[in-house]
Design a protein around this motif. Structure first.
Motif, PDB file in Angstrom:
ATOM      1  N   HIS A 188      53.367  38.116  47.715  1.00 11.38           N
ATOM      2  CA  HIS A 188      52.954  39.716  47.830  1.00 11.38           C
ATOM      3  C   HIS A 188      52.278  40.078  46.557  1.00 11.38           C
ATOM      4  O   HIS A 188      51.079  40.869  46.580  1.00 11.38           O
ATOM      5  N   ARG A 189      52.220  39.560  45.380  1.00  6.40           N
ATOM      6  CA  ARG A 189      51.517  39.865  44.220  1.00  6.40           C
ATOM      7  C   ARG A 189      50.425  39.202  44.020  1.00  6.40           C
ATOM      8  O   ARG A 189      49.505  39.549  43.374  1.00  6.40           O
ATOM      9  N   VAL A 190      50.446  37.960  44.232  1.00  8.29           N
ATOM     10  CA  VAL A 190      49.169  37.112  44.110  1.00  8.29           C
ATOM     11  C   VAL A 190      47.951  37.257  45.107  1.00  8.29           C
ATOM     12  O   VAL A 190      46.773  37.306  44.709  1.00  8.29           O
ATOM     13  N   GLU A 191      48.189  37.802  46.253  1.00  7.56           N
ATOM     14  CA  GLU A 191      47.242  38.111  47.376  1.00  7.56           C
ATOM     15  C   GLU A 191      46.192  39.136  46.801  1.00  7.56           C
ATOM     16  O   GLU A 191      44.972  39.120  47.331  1.00  7.56           O
ATOM     17  N   PRO A 192      46.556  40.212  46.527  1.00  7.63           N
ATOM     18  CA  PRO A 192      45.659  41.445  46.300  1.00  7.63           C
ATOM     19  C   PRO A 192      44.786  40.959  45.100  1.00  7.63           C
ATOM     20  O   PRO A 192      43.551  41.269  45.432  1.00  7.63           O
ATOM     21  N   ILE A 193      44.941  40.516  44.004  1.00  7.57           N
ATOM     22  CA  ILE A 193      44.083  39.987  43.211  1.00  7.57           C
ATOM     23  C   ILE A 193      43.171  38.976  43.530  1.00  7.57           C
ATOM     24  O   ILE A 193      42.016  38.968  43.350  1.00  7.57           O
ATOM     25  N   THR A 194      43.845  38.093  44.144  1.00  5.31           N
ATOM     26  CA  THR A 194      43.085  36.878  44.724  1.00  5.31           C
ATOM     27  C   THR A 194      42.100  37.324  45.556  1.00  5.31           C
ATOM     28  O   THR A 194      40.665  37.079  45.311  1.00  5.31           O
ATOM     29  N   TYR A 195      42.328  38.175  46.765  1.00  3.74           N
ATOM     30  CA  TYR A 195      41.561  38.513  47.824  1.00  3.74           C
ATOM     31  C   TYR A 195      40.375  39.593  47.426  1.00  3.74           C
ATOM     32  O   TYR A 195      39.206  39.805  47.918  1.00  3.74           O
ATOM     33  N   THR A 196      40.924  40.179  46.360  1.00  4.09           N
ATOM     34  CA  THR A 196      39.864  41.628  45.924  1.00  4.09           C
ATOM     35  C   THR A 196      38.713  40.994  44.839  1.00  4.09           C
ATOM     36  O   THR A 196      37.602  41.549  45.069  1.00  4.09           O
ATOM     37  N   LEU A 197      39.043  40.108  44.123  1.00  2.00           N
ATOM     38  CA  LEU A 197      38.179  39.727  42.933  1.00  2.00           C
ATOM     39  C   LEU A 197      37.631  38.031  43.064  1.00  2.00           C
ATOM     40  O   LEU A 197      36.506  37.877  43.240  1.00  2.00           O
ATOM     41  N   PHE A 198      38.557  37.351  42.778  1.00  3.54           N
ATOM     42  CA  PHE A 198      38.321  35.800  42.711  1.00  3.54           C
ATOM     43  C   PHE A 198      37.682  35.160  44.113  1.00  3.54           C
ATOM     44  O   PHE A 198      36.760  34.433  44.025  1.00  3.54           O
ATOM     45  N   VAL A 199      38.236  35.412  45.084  1.00  4.91           N
ATOM     46  CA  VAL A 199      37.730  34.630  46.076  1.00  4.91           C
ATOM     47  C   VAL A 199      36.305  35.045  46.784  1.00  4.91           C
ATOM     48  O   VAL A 199      35.529  34.343  47.138  1.00  4.91           O
ATOM     49  N   PRO A 200      36.321  36.530  46.789  1.00  6.56           N
ATOM     50  CA  PRO A 200      34.593  36.761  47.287  1.00  6.56           C
ATOM     51  C   PRO A 200      33.706  36.184  46.367  1.00  6.56           C
ATOM     52  O   PRO A 200      32.759  35.766  46.552  1.00  6.56           O
ATOM     53  N   VAL A 201      33.986  36.145  45.089  1.00  8.86           N
ATOM     54  CA  VAL A 201      32.967  35.255  43.966  1.00  8.86           C
ATOM     55  C   VAL A 201      32.928  33.782  44.405  1.00  8.86           C
ATOM     56  O   VAL A 201      31.843  33.082  44.548  1.00  8.86           O
ATOM     57  N   PHE A 202      34.036  33.204  44.929  1.00  5.79           N
ATOM     58  CA  PHE A 202      34.103  31.773  45.355  1.00  5.79           C
ATOM     59  C   PHE A 202      33.079  31.458  46.592  1.00  5.79           C
ATOM     60  O   PHE A 202      32.194  30.638  46.736  1.00  5.79           O
ATOM     61  N   PHE A 203      33.150  32.710  47.647  1.00  2.00           N
ATOM     62  CA  PHE A 203      32.226  32.305  48.730  1.00  2.00           C
ATOM     63  C   PHE A 203      30.814  32.697  48.509  1.00  2.00           C
ATOM     64  O   PHE A 203      30.096  31.846  48.949  1.00  2.00           O
ATOM     65  N   VAL A 204      30.491  33.569  47.509  1.00  2.00           N
ATOM     66  CA  VAL A 204      29.144  33.692  47.146  1.00  2.00           C
ATOM     67  C   VAL A 204      28.598  32.643  46.209  1.00  2.00           C
ATOM     68  O   VAL A 204      27.568  32.143  46.796  1.00  2.00           O
ATOM     69  N   SER A 205      29.434  31.891  45.387  1.00  2.00           N
ATOM     70  CA  SER A 205      29.131  30.664  44.681  1.00  2.00           C
ATOM     71  C   SER A 205      28.533  29.795  45.403  1.00  2.00           C
ATOM     72  O   SER A 205      27.589  28.872  45.229  1.00  2.00           O
ATOM     73  N   ILE A 206      29.130  29.517  46.745  1.00  2.00           N
ATOM     74  CA  ILE A 206      28.630  28.469  47.708  1.00  2.00           C
ATOM     75  C   ILE A 206      27.230  28.850  48.138  1.00  2.00           C
ATOM     76  O   ILE A 206      26.109  27.865  47.990  1.00  2.00           O
ATOM     77  N   GLY A 207      26.973  30.131  48.724  1.00  3.08           N
ATOM     78  CA  GLY A 207      25.532  30.274  48.997  1.00  3.08           C
ATOM     79  C   GLY A 207      24.498  30.256  48.058  1.00  3.08           C
ATOM     80  O   GLY A 207      23.313  29.877  48.167  1.00  3.08           O
TER      81      GLY A 207
END
Length: 390
Positions: free
Chosen positions: A259-278
């Motif tokens: 419950h606590r790890v998902e908000p910060i993960t999907y708000t900040l870090f995961v979007p950067v990961f997706f963009v980094s691939i492109g």
């Protein structure tokens, strides 16, 4: 302060692109990946590859696989281990043969052709994990098998890469294969013991601390600690963070951490990961590599789909489920990009083919979410029909 603007641009574009993707009936992850291509050097050039982006992307993929581990049904993973091994091996043998044959037919040397084949063996399920999660299929039998197969695939491909660079690469011959395999055995043995004894102790100790977010801090320590240990022993860090998620998932703190790890993960870090691939896409240097790019992309997709699917079919899955599993193994993601860089450094991947290979990796990553969506849709309809009839 340039990095602040970079975050703003990435978050804005990934959320809008993800929304548009869903509106068009596709997983949001596809839009986020395309946002990376749009923002990167290939199109707008608003965001460039940098150490800052790489750092955030690395944290993002580790946390993404950590969440996947938290949500994994360990009992189902145990029940499907035979299928996972069969899927992994099928998804290695066919791409290896396909990639080698194409490269050899186009005039590359035997060593270079073997490396191209090995590159196609890689699997990165971080993109598949996000797509499966969006469709609420991450904990399905198919989803669990894909995750298990990815672990086996990583181990086998890393060992094959070490053997190849040792005997065929520039400056090779200094890699001890028994030592390499021994490190893998040590990793899983230590992780198993730590998951049973150390992780529960850390979490129980953390909850007693009179500080804010102590439980969450304990979970992150376990996640990154496992990931670092994995990298130190030559296993991908995402396997370590995935194992950490499984370990914490067996404790009473699972729901709280998730419950606590998902908000910060999907708000900040995961979007950067997706963009980094492109951001890895660039059209410079392609020239006469178009034929190689197209043919290798087709082979990369078909061999993983059929190889992984065959392994699933031979171990009891029906045809549709087998194809779903094969599709989930198609994405090469960051794992193949790392292998490509290694091949370039060791002289096994020609500089002239590097850009084309990177683009093939991106293509396999882009096609995975819509393929999973397409194949899961009839399956969900069948399940709903059964429910209504009953």
């Amino acid at each position: 302060m340039e990095y602040i603007l970079t975050i703003v641009v990435i978050l804005l574009f990934t959320k809008i692109a993800g929304h548009l993707s869903v509106m068009l009936g596709q997983p949001s992850v596809l839009g986020k990946l395309l946002a990376g291509i749009l923002l990167g050097p290939a199109v707008l050039n608003w965001v460039q590859p940098s150490e800052f982006v790489d750092l955030f992307a690395e944290i993002g993929v580790l946390l993404l696989m950590f969440i996947a581990g938290l949500e994994t049904d360990l009992q189902q993973l145990k029940e499907n281990w035979k299928s996972a091994v069969a899927v992994a091996l099928g998804g290695i043998i066919l791409p290896l043969i396909g990639g080698y044959s194409l490269a050899a037919a186009l005039g590359l040397s035997q060593a270079e052709s073997m490396f191209i084949g090995l590159l196609l063996c890689a699997t990165s399920v971080s993109i598949s994990v996000q797509a499966l999660k969006e469709m609420n299929q991450l904990n399905s039998r198919e989803g669990t098998t894909i995750l298990g197969a990815a672990v086996v695939d990583d181990i086998v491909v890393v060992i094959l890469l070490a053997i190849m660079t040792s005997f065929l690469g520039v400056g090779g011959g200094d890699v001890s294969i028994p030592l390499l395999i021994g490190k893998k055995v040590i990793f899983f043995a230590v992780i198993a013991v730590a998951s049973i004894w150390l992780v529960p102790f850390i979490m129980k100790f953390a909850v007693k601390l009179k500080v804010t977010e102590a439980v969450m801090s304990g979970a992150i320590i376990v996640c990154f600690g496992f990931a670092y240990f994995a990298e130190w022993l030559g296993v991908a860090g995402i396997i370590g963070s995935f194992a950490a998620g499984i370990a914490i998932g067996q404790t009473k703190f699972r729901k709280e951490v998730e419950h606590r790890v998902e908000p910060i993960t999907y708000t900040l870090f995961v979007p950067v990961f997706f963009v980094s691939i492109g951001l890895n896409i660039t059209f410079t240097g392609l020239g006469d590599q178009i034929v190689f790019l197209v043919l290798l992309s087709v082979i990369a997709i078909i061999t993983k789909l059929l190889g992984g699917g065959l392994g699933a079919r031979l171990t009891g899955f029906n045809t549709r489920s087998s194809l779903i599993i094969g599709a989930g193994m198609i994405s090469r993601g960051e794992v193949a990009l790392i292998i490509a860089a290694s091949g370039l450094a060791s002289g096994l991947l020609p500089q002239s083919h590097f850009t084309a290979v990177v683009l093939v990796v991106i293509v396999t990553t882009l096609v995975t979410p819509p393929m999973l969506k397409l194949m899961f849709s009839p399956k969900k309809a069948e399940q709903q029909g059964v429910t209504l009839d009953s």
